[in-house]
Design an enzyme around this catalytic site. Sequence first.
Site, PDB file in Angstrom:
ATOM      1  CB  THR A  17       2.818  -0.634  -4.301  1.00 56.99           C
ATOM      2  OG1 THR A  17       2.940  -0.404  -2.887  1.00 56.99           O
ATOM      3  CG2 THR A  17       2.321  -2.039  -4.526  1.00 56.99           C
ATOM      4  CE  LYS A  52      -3.810  -2.342   2.292  1.00 58.39           C
ATOM      5  NZ  LYS A  52      -4.311  -2.821   1.058  1.00 58.39           N
ATOM      6  CB  CYS A  53       4.307   1.697  -0.560  1.00 58.59           C
ATOM      7  SG  CYS A  53       5.696   2.820  -0.719  1.00 58.59           S
ATOM      8  N   GLY A  54       3.242   4.232  -2.225  1.00 59.74           N
ATOM      9  CA  GLY A  54       3.298   4.922  -3.503  1.00 59.74           C
ATOM     10  C   GLY A  54       4.285   4.285  -4.478  1.00 59.74           C
TER      11      GLY A  54
END
Length: 164
Positions: free
Chosen positions: A39, A35-37
């Site tokens: 990803t 759920k990371c930018g």
Amino acid sequence: MTTLYDLAPKSADGTPYPLSRHRGQVLLVVNTASKCGFTPQYEGLEALWRRHRSEGLVVLGFPCNQFGGQEPGDADEIARFCSLTYEVSFPVMAKVAVNGPEADPVFSHLKSEKPGLLGTTGIKWNFTKFLVGRDGRVIGRYPPQTKPTDFEADVARALAEPAP
């Protein structure tokens, strides 16, 4: 002296995954999060793995929830996400810590061999990448914003080196 090949992190199913099985190969070790930018880099990591695995590249993903709680799922949820969203086929390990007293020994080793900017050892965010040569030594450390295609030439150079 401990080498990377002496370590055996846990695989996603909780069993030991001896890194000695990759002796003589080039490793790309990445702390990941769903759920990371950053990803979407899963796509580039998978493409790199598919292009170069026959030459001896192994990509290892280590999910980490230390940065903004961006990897909250359990092993099954992480595996499902990686497979369904990015068709990840490279090995994804058990969730680990990469900093602090609970840091997985793999990351403690990598950080000690290749400190970051200005000699800092801490990992700043998800998708920090470590390139390990065929001899087990860390030859590159790439920050989260560096895409896999940005250092593919380094991977190719490492793969061109003969195994020890």
